[in-house]
Write a protein that holds these residues in place. Structure first.
Motif, short mmCIF file in Angstrom:
data_model
loop_
_atom_site.label_atom_id
_atom_site.label_comp_id
_atom_site.label_asym_id
_atom_site.label_seq_id
_atom_site.Cartn_x
_atom_site.Cartn_y
_atom_site.Cartn_z
N ASN A 11 0.63 -0.99 0.08
CA ASN A 11 0.02 0.31 0.43
C ASN A 11 1.21 1.40 -0.23
O ASN A 11 0.44 2.19 -0.59
N VAL A 12 2.37 1.44 0.82
CA VAL A 12 3.02 2.48 0.78
C VAL A 12 3.47 2.85 -0.39
O VAL A 12 3.94 3.77 -0.78
N GLY A 13 4.05 1.27 -0.78
CA GLY A 13 4.82 2.22 -1.64
C GLY A 13 4.21 2.24 -3.27
O GLY A 13 4.30 2.97 -4.15
N ALA A 14 2.97 1.52 -3.34
CA ALA A 14 2.19 1.99 -4.34
C ALA A 14 1.25 2.96 -4.74
O ALA A 14 1.24 4.06 -5.33
N THR A 15 1.06 3.64 -3.25
CA THR A 15 0.91 5.07 -2.98
C THR A 15 1.85 6.08 -3.22
O THR A 15 1.68 6.89 -4.23
N CYS A 16 2.98 5.97 -2.80
CA CYS A 16 4.44 6.85 -3.64
C CYS A 16 4.67 7.07 -5.14
O CYS A 16 4.59 7.92 -5.43
N ALA A 17 4.45 5.59 -5.84
CA ALA A 17 4.70 5.68 -7.02
C ALA A 17 3.34 6.62 -7.51
O ALA A 17 3.60 7.30 -8.50
N ASN A 18 2.53 6.73 -7.25
CA ASN A 18 1.52 6.89 -7.86
C ASN A 18 0.95 8.61 -7.70
O ASN A 18 0.82 9.01 -8.77
N VAL A 19 1.49 9.22 -6.54
CA VAL A 19 2.21 9.88 -6.46
C VAL A 19 2.97 10.73 -7.08
O VAL A 19 2.60 12.07 -7.51
N LEU A 20 3.88 9.89 -7.13
CA LEU A 20 5.67 10.33 -8.11
C LEU A 20 4.76 10.32 -9.45
O LEU A 20 5.08 12.08 -10.38
N ALA A 21 4.05 9.29 -9.96
CA ALA A 21 3.13 9.55 -11.03
C ALA A 21 2.55 10.62 -11.88
O ALA A 21 2.40 11.27 -12.33
N PHE A 22 1.10 10.63 -10.91
CA PHE A 22 0.60 11.84 -11.00
C PHE A 22 0.95 13.34 -11.10
O PHE A 22 0.49 14.55 -11.91
N ASN A 23 2.28 13.74 -10.05
CA ASN A 23 2.38 14.86 -9.75
C ASN A 23 3.55 15.04 -11.12
O ASN A 23 4.12 15.53 -10.94
N ARG A 24 4.08 13.85 -12.01
CA ARG A 24 5.00 14.21 -12.62
C ARG A 24 6.35 14.29 -12.23
O ARG A 24 7.26 15.31 -12.50
#
Length: 307
Positions: A11-24
């Motif tokens: 959950n933490v790793g996926a959320t981190c990756a998602n935030v990194l991707a969404f915010n470019r």
């Protein structure tokens, strides 16, 4: 072109990756996990969301193929088992120490110059493990605990003040633990005004108490560790590195004389920029804060001794 690898697709790793991707924040994100299908499935889900949300970040995944992480600028380590209800972060040490050491060793083969952001718990001891036993420069190892604890501190201040969250500043130093973190009441402000002038002693003490059990409160409600705020906090640290923002971020770093301490990783304010930890800031602790900091140091050293 910025490449960030996230090891651990929970959950933490996926959320981190998602935030990194969404915010470019990164142009390429790699996500690995030891469990087959987890990283792959979550990356497909993120890329399908990209069609709606409009981000074009390249996200790739694999089950334990560390070659994909080659030449990463930053590596975020979230690997390990999470806390369950009633568990302390320290109870995770035996299992997670072996996992973290293996993960970092494999990453270093392909990205020897990367900055490592450690999220795996207990984060103070896992950061110490990486700092002391891998040969990485101490400036390139940052434990993510203080950002998360500070965000919780500011959340409870927001509730108490009934305030605009964007105008609240607050910092938590010390260990990332229910009894070791130190919310700095003296330095917290609302639109520049010290909160000590806006809140009663009792209310402010409750804010501090709620902050210190913030993680345990969520674990009790969710049945596992929180992930939205921890993942976002990890992304916040990564952003300061890759964009060279030089933010002052309370982070777990190796002290070598700073704050009167040697050979320990603990949360203190640091300037985080392109090369990792660029400067450790001494905020001048008062007598009460120094005493709490000493207790936090002692508690972390006890766990390090187990390591």
């Amino acid at each position: 072109m910025v490449k960030v690898s996230v090891i651990g697709a929970g959950n933490v790793g996926a959320t981190c990756a998602n935030v990194l991707a969404f915010n470019r924040i990164a142009s390429t994100i790699v996500m690995l996990d030891v469990k087959e299908g987890i990283a792959e499935g979550k990356v497909i889900d993120m890329l399908q969301a990209a069609q709606t949300l409009g981000f074009e970040t390249n996200i790739i995944s694999s089950t334990n193929n560390y070659e994909l992480t080659a030449e990463s600028d930053v590596i975020v380590v979230t690997s390990g088992i999470p806390r369950g209800p009633g568990m302390t972060r320290e109870e995770l040490i035996g299992t997670n120490a072996n996992i973290v050491k293996s993960v970092v060793s494999q990453c270093l083969v392909y990205s020897p110059n990367a900055v490592f952001v450690i999220i795996s718990n207990p984060v103070d001891t896992m950061t110490y493990l990486v700092s002391r036993f891998t040969g990485i420069l101490k400036s390139k190892v940052i434990g993510m605990g203080g950002v998360l604890d500070s965000s919780r501190f500011k959340y409870y201040l927001r509730i108490a003040l009934k305030a605009n969250p964007s105008q609240i500043e607050g910092m938590v130093i010390g260990g990332h633990g229910d009894t070791t973190m130190i919310p700095l009441k003296r330095l917290a402000t609302y639109n520049g005004i010290p909160v000590t002038e806006l809140l009663s002693v009792d209310v402010l003490n409750k804010v501090v108490a709620d902050t210190m059990v913030g993680g345990a409160t969520l674990t009790g409600l969710l049945g596992t560790s929180a992930w939205y705020a921890p993942g976002a906090a990890g992304a916040y640290v990564v952003e300061s590195i890759v964009k060279d923002y030089k933010r002052i971020i309370p982070s777990c770093v190796l002290l070598e004389g700073e704050y009167g301490q040697e050979n320990i990783c603990i949360g203190v304010p640091v300037v985080v920029g392109r090369w990792g930890v660029e400067k450790i800031i001494d905020v001048g602790l008062n007598v009460e804060e120094k005493a709490l900091f000493e207790k936090s140091v002692e508690a972390i050293r006890r766990v390090n001794n187990i390591l």
